[in-house]
Design a protein around this motif. Structure first.
Motif, PDB file in Angstrom:
ATOM      1  N   ILE A 181       0.818  -1.219   0.000  1.00 18.10           N
ATOM      2  CA  ILE A 181       0.000   0.000   0.000  1.00 18.10           C
ATOM      3  C   ILE A 181       0.850   1.267   0.000  1.00 18.10           C
ATOM      4  O   ILE A 181       0.570   2.222  -0.741  1.00 18.10           O
ATOM      5  CB  ILE A 181      -0.958  -0.005   1.215  1.00 18.10           C
ATOM      6  CG1 ILE A 181      -1.973  -1.134   1.074  1.00 18.10           C
ATOM      7  CG2 ILE A 181      -1.673   1.338   1.353  1.00 18.10           C
ATOM      8  CD1 ILE A 181      -2.958  -1.228   2.230  1.00 18.10           C
ATOM      9  N   LEU A 182       1.894   1.308   0.819  1.00 16.89           N
ATOM     10  CA  LEU A 182       2.696   2.527   0.962  1.00 16.89           C
ATOM     11  C   LEU A 182       3.223   3.080  -0.362  1.00 16.89           C
ATOM     12  O   LEU A 182       3.126   4.293  -0.595  1.00 16.89           O
ATOM     13  CB  LEU A 182       3.854   2.273   1.932  1.00 16.89           C
ATOM     14  CG  LEU A 182       4.823   3.447   2.150  1.00 16.89           C
ATOM     15  CD1 LEU A 182       4.070   4.664   2.670  1.00 16.89           C
ATOM     16  CD2 LEU A 182       5.936   3.049   3.115  1.00 16.89           C
ATOM     17  N   PRO A 183       3.798   2.254  -1.265  1.00 24.00           N
ATOM     18  CA  PRO A 183       4.284   2.832  -2.534  1.00 24.00           C
ATOM     19  C   PRO A 183       3.221   3.542  -3.335  1.00 24.00           C
ATOM     20  O   PRO A 183       3.521   4.451  -4.110  1.00 24.00           O
ATOM     21  CB  PRO A 183       4.818   1.588  -3.283  1.00 24.00           C
ATOM     22  CG  PRO A 183       5.163   0.614  -2.205  1.00 24.00           C
ATOM     23  CD  PRO A 183       4.116   0.825  -1.144  1.00 24.00           C
ATOM     24  N   ASN A 184       1.957   3.141  -3.160  1.00 22.24           N
ATOM     25  CA  ASN A 184       0.868   3.784  -3.907  1.00 22.24           C
ATOM     26  C   ASN A 184       0.386   5.083  -3.259  1.00 22.24           C
ATOM     27  O   ASN A 184      -0.475   5.767  -3.817  1.00 22.24           O
ATOM     28  CB  ASN A 184      -0.307   2.808  -4.034  1.00 22.24           C
ATOM     29  CG  ASN A 184       0.021   1.615  -4.912  1.00 22.24           C
ATOM     30  OD1 ASN A 184       0.406   1.769  -6.063  1.00 22.24           O
ATOM     31  ND2 ASN A 184      -0.110   0.420  -4.366  1.00 22.24           N
ATOM     32  N   LEU A 185       0.910   5.381  -2.072  1.00 21.36           N
ATOM     33  CA  LEU A 185       0.502   6.602  -1.375  1.00 21.36           C
ATOM     34  C   LEU A 185       1.562   7.702  -1.436  1.00 21.36           C
ATOM     35  O   LEU A 185       1.285   8.841  -1.068  1.00 21.36           O
ATOM     36  CB  LEU A 185       0.204   6.293   0.096  1.00 21.36           C
ATOM     37  CG  LEU A 185      -0.854   5.227   0.390  1.00 21.36           C
ATOM     38  CD1 LEU A 185      -1.052   5.088   1.894  1.00 21.36           C
ATOM     39  CD2 LEU A 185      -2.166   5.565  -0.282  1.00 21.36           C
ATOM     40  N   VAL A 186       2.777   7.334  -1.858  1.00 16.96           N
ATOM     41  CA  VAL A 186       3.904   8.270  -1.786  1.00 16.96           C
ATOM     42  C   VAL A 186       3.622   9.547  -2.567  1.00 16.96           C
ATOM     43  O   VAL A 186       3.806  10.671  -2.066  1.00 16.96           O
ATOM     44  CB  VAL A 186       5.193   7.599  -2.292  1.00 16.96           C
ATOM     45  CG1 VAL A 186       6.302   8.632  -2.452  1.00 16.96           C
ATOM     46  CG2 VAL A 186       5.638   6.505  -1.324  1.00 16.96           C
ATOM     47  N   TRP A 187       3.148   9.412  -3.814  1.00 12.64           N
ATOM     48  CA  TRP A 187       2.939  10.598  -4.642  1.00 12.64           C
ATOM     49  C   TRP A 187       1.799  11.455  -4.117  1.00 12.64           C
ATOM     50  O   TRP A 187       1.817  12.680  -4.220  1.00 12.64           O
ATOM     51  CB  TRP A 187       2.676  10.187  -6.094  1.00 12.64           C
ATOM     52  CG  TRP A 187       3.909   9.721  -6.791  1.00 12.64           C
ATOM     53  CD1 TRP A 187       4.223   8.444  -7.141  1.00 12.64           C
ATOM     54  CD2 TRP A 187       5.022  10.523  -7.200  1.00 12.64           C
ATOM     55  NE1 TRP A 187       5.456   8.400  -7.741  1.00 12.64           N
ATOM     56  CE2 TRP A 187       5.967   9.660  -7.801  1.00 12.64           C
ATOM     57  CE3 TRP A 187       5.316  11.883  -7.122  1.00 12.64           C
ATOM     58  CZ2 TRP A 187       7.178  10.121  -8.317  1.00 12.64           C
ATOM     59  CZ3 TRP A 187       6.523  12.347  -7.634  1.00 12.64           C
ATOM     60  CH2 TRP A 187       7.435  11.471  -8.216  1.00 12.64           C
TER      61      TRP A 187
END
Length: 268
Positions: A181-187
């Motif tokens: 999930i985290l990589p999809n929230l970075v931007w």
């Protein structure tokens, strides 16, 4: 296609360049920003003082450059701290399923509504005027909003197919949060932080303008405007120079935020 690529790169590089010059320009300051010489007050631009001097004979250019270090330094420290802590706490809250999160969410919704100046007044009462007080005050309100953003986005991501596949394959909850999930929230977090940095800059200079938060002998753009706005008609440059720096930095943050927004939309 090549022209579009050049425009996209320029839209990213120019704001970054502006912010770097403002943040690290103090290394190029020609004079001591705090050196008072009443015999040289209100001098016109010259080789020794490229933007002239103020009402106390201090170099305007040097104070602008050092003021950028103060203002943008607070923004940088605050935004990095908020990004890390807000993302971590938001992920854990968004991934939890117990009753404790309901209480935390209720508290979060309540304190998020508190304006930044209220935090500043509270922290000044506790610690007095200082740069540290300003960092904590402008970060506190933003931290709560980042937590809320990440918590909401985590809840949305948990309903998507890739998370369900990870659950079905036996992945642990923490692995799902931090690996999937985290990589999809970075931007999304970066987009929010960039736009919020513009608000932080305006909040810092506004608080400093009215004498809250910084303390004495701290050079920043807000205090420069406060000290020289009485001379706006006779010596307009003394006020307009720091105002111009504030506007340029705010626009740079907004431009970066819009660039990230376009990037997120392109990959959506």
């Amino acid at each position: 296609m090549r022209k579009h690529s050049f425009v996209a790169k320029a839209g990213l590089i120019l704001p970054l360049l502006v912010l770097c010059v403002c943040a690290f320009g103090f290394l190029l300051a020609p004079n001591d920003p705090d050196l008072v010489d009443l015999t040289k007050k209100f001098l016109s631009p010259c080789s020794q003082f490229p933007l002239g001097t103020d009402n106390l004979g201090r170099c305007v250019l040097s104070r602008l450059l050092y003021g950028g270090r103060t203002t943008l330094g607070i923004v940088l420290v605050g935004s990095v701290t908020v990004s890390v802590l807000g993302t971590l706490i938001g992920l854990l809250m968004g991934g939890g399923k117990n009753g404790k999160n309901l209480i935390l969410e209720g508290v979060l919704n309540a304190v998020t509504a508190i304006p930044p100046i209220a935090y500043l007044i509270i922290f000044i009462a506790a610690w007095g005027n200082s740069v540290f007080t300003m960092v904590v005050a402008v970060s506190a309100s933003l931290l709560l909003r980042v937590i809320k953003l990440v918590q909401t986005r985590t809840g949305i991501e948990q309903g998507k197919a890739y998370v369900m596949c990870a659950v079905a394959s036996g992945a642990r909850p923490r692995r799902i949060l931090f690996v999937h999930i985290l990589p999809n929230l970075v931007w999304d977090v970066l987009h929010f932080i960039c736009l919020s940095c513009a608000d932080m800059t305006l909040s810092i200079v506004s608080f400093s303008f009215i004498g809250l938060g910084m303390g004495d002998n701290i050079v920043d753009w807000g205090s420069m405007v406060s000290e020289t706005h009485h001379y706006l008609l006779s010596y307009p440059g003394l006020t307009l120079y720091p105002v111009l720096m504030i506007v340029v930095c705010t626009m740079a943050f907004h431009t970066l935020g819009r660039w990230i927004e376009r990037r997120v939309s392109a990959h959506a």
